[in-house]
Design a protein around this motif. Structure first.
Motif, mmCIF file in Angstrom:
data_model
loop_
_atom_site.group_PDB
_atom_site.id
_atom_site.type_symbol
_atom_site.label_atom_id
_atom_site.label_comp_id
_atom_site.label_asym_id
_atom_site.label_seq_id
_atom_site.Cartn_x
_atom_site.Cartn_y
_atom_site.Cartn_z
ATOM 1 N N ILE A 316 35.962 50.825 74.247
ATOM 2 C CA ILE A 316 35.499 52.120 74.751
ATOM 3 C C ILE A 316 34.071 52.287 74.232
ATOM 4 O O ILE A 316 33.866 52.597 73.051
ATOM 5 N N VAL A 317 33.120 52.026 75.083
ATOM 6 C CA VAL A 317 31.725 52.063 74.649
ATOM 7 C C VAL A 317 31.179 53.477 74.879
ATOM 8 O O VAL A 317 31.247 54.003 75.992
ATOM 9 N N ILE A 318 30.651 54.044 73.807
ATOM 10 C CA ILE A 318 30.114 55.410 73.883
ATOM 11 C C ILE A 318 28.595 55.324 73.943
ATOM 12 O O ILE A 318 27.955 54.819 73.017
ATOM 13 N N ASP A 319 28.042 55.806 75.020
ATOM 14 C CA ASP A 319 26.585 55.815 75.176
ATOM 15 C C ASP A 319 26.070 57.240 75.106
ATOM 16 O O ASP A 319 26.689 58.175 75.611
ATOM 17 N N ARG A 320 24.893 57.372 74.484
ATOM 18 C CA ARG A 320 24.249 58.676 74.408
ATOM 19 C C ARG A 320 22.950 58.645 75.215
ATOM 20 O O ARG A 320 21.973 59.321 74.891
ATOM 21 N N ALA A 321 22.934 57.794 76.223
ATOM 22 C CA ALA A 321 21.756 57.666 77.074
ATOM 23 C C ALA A 321 22.202 57.172 78.439
ATOM 24 O O ALA A 321 23.320 56.668 78.588
ATOM 25 N N ILE A 322 21.322 57.325 79.397
ATOM 26 C CA ILE A 322 21.641 56.983 80.785
ATOM 27 C C ILE A 322 20.717 55.862 81.234
ATOM 28 O O ILE A 322 19.512 55.883 80.930
ATOM 29 N N SER A 323 21.251 54.910 81.955
ATOM 30 C CA SER A 323 20.397 53.988 82.694
ATOM 31 C C SER A 323 20.555 54.372 84.161
ATOM 32 O O SER A 323 21.469 53.910 84.837
ATOM 33 N N ASN A 367 40.344 62.737 73.854
ATOM 34 C CA ASN A 367 40.432 62.788 75.320
ATOM 35 C C ASN A 367 39.833 61.531 75.942
ATOM 36 O O ASN A 367 40.372 60.977 76.895
ATOM 37 N N ILE A 368 38.696 61.117 75.385
ATOM 38 C CA ILE A 368 38.030 59.911 75.894
ATOM 39 C C ILE A 368 38.965 58.713 75.734
ATOM 40 O O ILE A 368 39.108 57.890 76.647
ATOM 41 N N TYR A 369 39.620 58.635 74.585
ATOM 42 C CA TYR A 369 40.548 57.520 74.338
ATOM 43 C C TYR A 369 41.651 57.498 75.405
ATOM 44 O O TYR A 369 41.910 56.453 76.020
ATOM 45 N N HIS A 370 42.280 58.646 75.636
ATOM 46 C CA HIS A 370 43.388 58.684 76.593
ATOM 47 C C HIS A 370 42.897 58.423 78.016
ATOM 48 O O HIS A 370 43.561 57.743 78.798
#
Lengths: 393, 97
Positions: A316-323, A367-370
């Motif tokens: 589960i990769v968490i990004d704090r930026a947008i490409s 929530n992200i995990y589920h």
């Protein structure tokens, strides 16, 4: 052992810069970087730090001045955020090609617009390919330690590259944390004086930052990228020796509760500490989950990352930026590339969250995990990613 | 050192592509840019040296017999010498010819 005191992370970062005995600080104030530079100006003004403090008229000048002082062999520090980084962008690329070991703290803040002063990683990701060594920090102690680490690595004659320490704006810069200061003896033991390879000097004329005609430009670029790739060895050594001096050991990729973990969160920066609590909570609920924190961003630690994820079924990769228009967040994109054709090919889900300082709480990560577990059952496409918590999505 | 640096490998470049030999720009063959070259008609030349003064690359030198010639290693073929010559003694000729 050094003194452990409660202090705002920005102020302790400035104290670390003082301990690194820099020669020049050129910076322009921008939220949320401001407290770091303000405190440095106080330290210079009251005589605690013997350095030139140059209150430049813009970030473009901040980096230009840093380039100049570094080129004459002085130890340079600067610090900025978001729009300030954009304004200095031109020189950011040039100092990397000139191999000037400037250290910059980047108090991460969104790139406008909409106009925002709050935290995410869109600023650093906009200059991902600038040729600097780039590290992230989880907490205030790491920021302090990594300032001294930064000069040690950047100025190593095997490396000679500038280095960015990313610290989450407000979330780290403006909180008070217990930070253990180094003893002067420890600094002396760990950080040698800056010995540049070439300097600008009237007795030894050289040209720095010259023209690179097409017949030599590609060679010059390889001569810049190779030492960046090779710098990983020096980075690992410098973190190991930092541990030997102050007892805190850092690695390019940090792991937490990996025992038999089927699913791994992957984070950068201050998210790591929050997610470690989420992992504890989910483990208590019987979930098989662990955490991988990426500390070294450039050069990307491919081997370390593959090893850390070698047993995982899901990421589960968490990004704090947008490409924008791309394959999710920048971190997920690199990870997908790193694991493509690898021996272990876990399911990779990617969530973009925490933009412009929006809180991402323990419950959000649960929530992200589920949601990730649901998505994996749906067998998503490689480029699948989700903006978490966006109304209407 | 070779006259041009076109054969340097990336490992042979100085750190940061720093140039450590002052004045080595005279090793750079700016003559590579040229598509036309100046040809002097010595019958018309009055040896005034106007071309020598105007050449922006200092590529023109005085020969032993007092005439002026362009060093083809540096001459970019800009044609300023031909433009300024008071007796139209210099003609710009296509390189292919």
């Amino acid at each position: 052992m050094g003194k452990r005191i409660g202090l705002e992370v920005s102020l302790s970062a400035a104290e670390a810069v003082k301990m690194a005995n820099v020669d020049c600080i050129a910076a322009y104030p921008i939220t949320p970087q401001t407290h770091i530079v303000e405190h440095l100006s106080e330290l210079v003004n009251n005589g605690e730090l013997d350095a030139e403090f140059i209150p430049v008229e813009s970030e473009h000048s901040a980096m230009s001045v840093s380039a100049g002082v570094s080129a004459v062999g002085a130890r340079a520090f600067t610090c900025t955020s978001s729009q300030g980084l954009s304004l200095m962008n031109e020189i950011v690329h040039i100092v990397a090609s000139m191999r000037l070991p400037i250290v910059m703290i980047l108090a991460n803040r969104s790139m406008s617009g909409p106009i925002s002063i709050w935290n995410d990683h869109t600023d650093v990701m906009s200059i991902r390919d600038c040729g600097w060594i780039q590290v992230f920090a989880n907490n205030g102690q790491e920021v302090f330690d990594n300032v001294l680490f930064a000069y040690r690595v950047a100025e190593s004659q095997k490396v000679m590259l500038p280095l960015i320490i990313n610290i989450d704006g407000f979330i780290l810069t403006h909180v008070i944390e217990p930070v253990e200061f180094w003893e002067k003896e420890q600094v002396k033991q760990y950080l040698p004086d800056f010995k540049p390879v070439y300097t600008m000097h009237p007795d030894r004329p050289v040209t720095m930052g010259g023209v690179g005609m097409p017949y030599v430009f590609s060679e010059a670029k390889v001569a810049q990228d190779e030492p960046l790739i090779q710098s990983k060895a020096e980075i690992i050594t410098a973190w190991k020796e930092l541990g030997d001096v102050v007892g805190r050991y850092y690695k390019p990729v940090e792991t937490y509760r990996m025992e038999d973990a089927e699913t791994l969160f992957v984070t950068q920066g201050s998210f790591g500490e929050t997610v470690s609590l989420v992992v504890d909570a989910l483990r208590n609920e019987g979930e098989s989950v662990g955490l991988v924190m990426d500390r070294l961003w450039r050069p990307f630690p491919f081997d370390e990352f593959r090893e850390a994820t070698s047993q995982a079924k899901n990421l589960i990769v968490i990004d704090r930026a947008i490409s924008y228009g791309g394959q999710g967040g920048p971190l997920a994109i690199d990870i997908r590339s790193a694991l493509y054709k690898g021996e272990n090919q876990p399911n990779i889900t990617n969530f973009i969250c925490g933009l412009a300082g929006r809180d991402v709480t323990i419950n959000d990560f649960k929530n992200i995990y589920h949601r990730a577990m649901e998505k994996i059952k749906e067998n998503p496409m490689e480029e699948d990613f989700e903006y978490y918590g966006v109304r209407g999505k | 050192m070779s006259k041009t640096r076109q054969d340097l490998t990336w490992q042979e470049l100085e750190i940061g592509a720093t140039i450590i030999t002052p004045g080595n720009s005279d090793e750079y063959k700016s003559g590579d840019w040229r598509s036309i070259r100046p040809v002097v008609d010595k019958k018309k030349c009055i040896k005034c040296g106007t071309c020598y003064i105007f050449c922006p690359d200092a590529a023109i030198y005085e020969t032993e017999d007092g005439f002026f010639e362009a060093d083809m290693f540096y001459c970019k073929g800009c044609g300023i010498c031909a433009q300024e010559c008071p007796t139209q003694a210099i003609e710009m000729v296509e390189e292919e010819e």
